[in-house]
Scaffold this active site. Structure first.
Site, PDB file in Angstrom:
ATOM      1  N   ILE A 125      24.019 -23.640 -60.667  1.00  0.00           N
ATOM      2  CA  ILE A 125      24.025 -24.427 -61.799  1.00  0.00           C
ATOM      3  C   ILE A 125      24.682 -25.463 -61.962  1.00  0.00           C
ATOM      4  O   ILE A 125      26.082 -25.338 -61.935  1.00  0.00           O
ATOM      5  CB  ILE A 125      23.671 -23.724 -63.183  1.00  0.00           C
ATOM      6  CG1 ILE A 125      22.773 -22.241 -63.250  1.00  0.00           C
ATOM      7  CG2 ILE A 125      23.644 -24.411 -64.360  1.00  0.00           C
ATOM      8  CD1 ILE A 125      21.391 -22.604 -63.383  1.00  0.00           C
ATOM      9  N   GLU A 141      26.005 -17.206 -56.511  1.00  0.00           N
ATOM     10  CA  GLU A 141      26.866 -15.807 -56.388  1.00  0.00           C
ATOM     11  C   GLU A 141      27.545 -15.347 -57.375  1.00  0.00           C
ATOM     12  O   GLU A 141      27.379 -14.168 -58.046  1.00  0.00           O
ATOM     13  CB  GLU A 141      27.708 -15.822 -54.843  1.00  0.00           C
ATOM     14  CG  GLU A 141      27.138 -16.061 -53.808  1.00  0.00           C
ATOM     15  CD  GLU A 141      27.301 -17.783 -53.340  1.00  0.00           C
ATOM     16  OE1 GLU A 141      26.980 -18.457 -54.262  1.00  0.00           O
ATOM     17  OE2 GLU A 141      27.815 -17.916 -52.266  1.00  0.00           O
ATOM     18  N   CYS A 196      33.994 -17.919 -54.729  1.00  0.00           N
ATOM     19  CA  CYS A 196      33.015 -16.618 -54.784  1.00  0.00           C
ATOM     20  C   CYS A 196      33.486 -15.548 -54.027  1.00  0.00           C
ATOM     21  O   CYS A 196      33.352 -14.371 -54.426  1.00  0.00           O
ATOM     22  CB  CYS A 196      31.571 -16.946 -54.437  1.00  0.00           C
ATOM     23  SG  CYS A 196      30.703 -18.249 -55.487  1.00  0.00           S
TER      24      CYS A 196
HETATM   25 ZN    ZN Z   1      30.735 -20.282 -54.508  1.00  0.00          ZN
END
Ligand code: ZN
Length: 136
Positions: free
Chosen positions: A47, A59, A93
């Site tokens: 997003i 993720e 992430c």
């Molecule tokens: Zn990432």
């Protein structure tokens, strides 16, 4: 064998999530899905935001959805993009993956379909260790 079937379902969930990506600035659409030890699947898509720094990767979206819904241990995560070029999890992430399970299996679109990159801790070998921080 059963594990392979679960991963196929996980990858399909990530592909479906990818269709909901909001990426008017980069045009890059990523889908992700996590599998819990109980067999539940949570998915997410990237997003973006006009203030770029507020954008969130697929993720982290999938992981945060799982954790915020009270999911148990996350055992695997799948990442799907248009090609293999954009399915390498970013550093942020990777750190979030390690937070919730260093042994989390990471599956992503590769040149020959889907490949397993190993564990989250393998992708981020010198990560912040939640256990070390909690001892302070
Ligand atoms: Zn990432």
């Amino acid at each position: 064998m059963a594990e392979r079937g679960r991963y196929t379902t996980l990858i399909e969930a990530a592909k479906k999530a990818r269709s909901h990506a909001y990426s008017p600035y980069s045009g890059v659409k990523i889908g992700s899905a996590v599998l819990t030890a109980e067999g539940a699947i949570f998915s997410g898509a990237n997003i973006e935001n006009a203030s770029y720094g507020l954008s969130v990767c697929a993720e982290r979206m999938a992981i945060f959805k799982a954790i915020s819904e009270g999911a148990g241990k996350i055992v695997a995560i799948a990442v799907v993009g248009k090609s293999e070029d954009f399915t390498k999890p970013c550093g942020a992430c990777r750190q979030v993956m390690v937070e919730f399970n260093p042994k989390m299996k990471v599956l992503r679109r590769g040149v020959d379909g889907f490949s397993e990159d190993g564990s989250a801790e393998k992708l981020l070998p010198s990560h912040f260790n939640p256990e070390e921080l909690s001892r302070k």
